[in-house]
Design a protein around this motif. Structure first.
Motif, PDB file in Angstrom:
ATOM      1  N   THR A 127      14.999   7.087  13.330  1.00  0.00           N
ATOM      2  CA  THR A 127      15.579   6.011  12.519  1.00  0.00           C
ATOM      3  C   THR A 127      14.454   5.336  11.747  1.00  0.00           C
ATOM      4  O   THR A 127      13.278   5.394  12.131  1.00  0.00           O
ATOM      5  N   LEU A 128      14.811   4.689  10.657  1.00  0.00           N
ATOM      6  CA  LEU A 128      13.844   3.986   9.832  1.00  0.00           C
ATOM      7  C   LEU A 128      13.642   2.582  10.392  1.00  0.00           C
ATOM      8  O   LEU A 128      14.608   1.846  10.626  1.00  0.00           O
ATOM      9  N   PHE A 129      12.401   2.227  10.612  1.00  0.00           N
ATOM     10  CA  PHE A 129      12.048   0.903  11.119  1.00  0.00           C
ATOM     11  C   PHE A 129      11.177   0.237  10.068  1.00  0.00           C
ATOM     12  O   PHE A 129      10.156   0.794   9.646  1.00  0.00           O
ATOM     13  N   VAL A 130      11.583  -0.972   9.612  1.00  0.00           N
ATOM     14  CA  VAL A 130      10.835  -1.696   8.587  1.00  0.00           C
ATOM     15  C   VAL A 130      10.370  -3.020   9.192  1.00  0.00           C
ATOM     16  O   VAL A 130      11.166  -3.753   9.778  1.00  0.00           O
ATOM     17  N   HIS A 131       9.072  -3.301   9.037  1.00  0.00           N
ATOM     18  CA  HIS A 131       8.498  -4.542   9.567  1.00  0.00           C
ATOM     19  C   HIS A 131       7.721  -5.233   8.454  1.00  0.00           C
ATOM     20  O   HIS A 131       6.885  -4.612   7.786  1.00  0.00           O
ATOM     21  N   ASP A 132       7.999  -6.525   8.228  1.00  0.00           N
ATOM     22  CA  ASP A 132       7.260  -7.318   7.249  1.00  0.00           C
ATOM     23  C   ASP A 132       6.190  -8.117   7.973  1.00  0.00           C
ATOM     24  O   ASP A 132       6.471  -8.839   8.930  1.00  0.00           O
ATOM     25  N   SER A 133       4.956  -8.010   7.486  1.00  0.00           N
ATOM     26  CA  SER A 133       3.819  -8.684   8.105  1.00  0.00           C
ATOM     27  C   SER A 133       3.212  -9.666   7.124  1.00  0.00           C
ATOM     28  O   SER A 133       3.068  -9.376   5.933  1.00  0.00           O
ATOM     29  N   LYS A 134       2.820 -10.827   7.623  1.00  0.00           N
ATOM     30  CA  LYS A 134       2.188 -11.844   6.778  1.00  0.00           C
ATOM     31  C   LYS A 134       0.677 -11.665   6.724  1.00  0.00           C
ATOM     32  O   LYS A 134      -0.007 -12.425   6.063  1.00  0.00           O
ATOM     33  N   LEU A 135       0.171 -10.673   7.428  1.00  0.00           N
ATOM     34  CA  LEU A 135      -1.264 -10.417   7.445  1.00  0.00           C
ATOM     35  C   LEU A 135      -1.676  -9.681   6.172  1.00  0.00           C
ATOM     36  O   LEU A 135      -0.875  -9.008   5.535  1.00  0.00           O
ATOM     37  N   LEU A 136      -2.926  -9.824   5.799  1.00  0.00           N
ATOM     38  CA  LEU A 136      -3.410  -9.184   4.580  1.00  0.00           C
ATOM     39  C   LEU A 136      -4.037  -7.816   4.832  1.00  0.00           C
ATOM     40  O   LEU A 136      -4.166  -7.011   3.932  1.00  0.00           O
TER      41      LEU A 136
ATOM     42  N   VAL B 277       3.065 -10.126   1.151  1.00  0.00           N
ATOM     43  CA  VAL B 277       3.578  -9.685   2.444  1.00  0.00           C
ATOM     44  C   VAL B 277       3.463  -8.170   2.458  1.00  0.00           C
ATOM     45  O   VAL B 277       3.773  -7.500   1.470  1.00  0.00           O
ATOM     46  N   LEU B 278       2.986  -7.635   3.569  1.00  0.00           N
ATOM     47  CA  LEU B 278       2.898  -6.180   3.692  1.00  0.00           C
ATOM     48  C   LEU B 278       4.122  -5.670   4.431  1.00  0.00           C
ATOM     49  O   LEU B 278       4.476  -6.173   5.489  1.00  0.00           O
ATOM     50  N   ARG B 279       4.801  -4.684   3.846  1.00  0.00           N
ATOM     51  CA  ARG B 279       5.985  -4.084   4.465  1.00  0.00           C
ATOM     52  C   ARG B 279       5.600  -2.713   5.021  1.00  0.00           C
ATOM     53  O   ARG B 279       5.170  -1.824   4.283  1.00  0.00           O
ATOM     54  N   VAL B 280       5.751  -2.567   6.331  1.00  0.00           N
ATOM     55  CA  VAL B 280       5.405  -1.319   7.015  1.00  0.00           C
ATOM     56  C   VAL B 280       6.700  -0.575   7.314  1.00  0.00           C
ATOM     57  O   VAL B 280       7.585  -1.109   7.981  1.00  0.00           O
ATOM     58  N   SER B 281       6.807   0.649   6.808  1.00  0.00           N
ATOM     59  CA  SER B 281       7.987   1.492   7.048  1.00  0.00           C
ATOM     60  C   SER B 281       7.583   2.624   7.974  1.00  0.00           C
ATOM     61  O   SER B 281       6.573   3.307   7.736  1.00  0.00           O
TER      62      SER B 281
END
Length: 113
Positions: A74-83, A58-62
């Protein structure tokens, strides 16, 4: 090429033409069929399933995000299932737009197992 069998004998051997049986008395007609019994099906309730855990990376985008230019970040964190890192960033940008944020700076994109 003769095998000594007639066509009728071959048909009987293959089951294609059964020999005519002697006429017999007609089969007795059964009385009215028994009334079918109606059974209500028993439906078993399935136990609640545990959420399926994703296997694989899983790629975590901060990102540092704000709603106004030079406003409070503010800090925004998104987890992506893409490679793909690019696709993961684009997916995170779409999530930002839904949340109402307009300005962002990408901090990091890391792989989380």
């Amino acid at each position: 090429m003769s095998t000594g069998f007639t066509e009728d004998e071959m048909r009987r051997a293959l089951g294609l033409d059964l020999p005519a049986a002697a006429p017999s008395a007609p089969a007795p007609v059964p009385a009215a069929p028994p009334a079918p019994t109606v059974e209500t099906p028993v439906i078993a309730k399935a136990a609640p399933r545990a959420p399926v855990k994703r296997r694989g990376p899983v790629l975590r985008v901060s990102m540092q995000v704000s709603k106004v230019f030079d406003g409070e970040e503010t800090l925004f964190v998104h987890d992506s299932k893409l490679l793909s890192r690019f696709d993961a960033e684009q997916e995170a940008k779409k999530a930002l737009a839904k949340a109402g944020y307009k300005y962002f700076v990408v901090d990091s994109i890391v792989q989380v197992d």
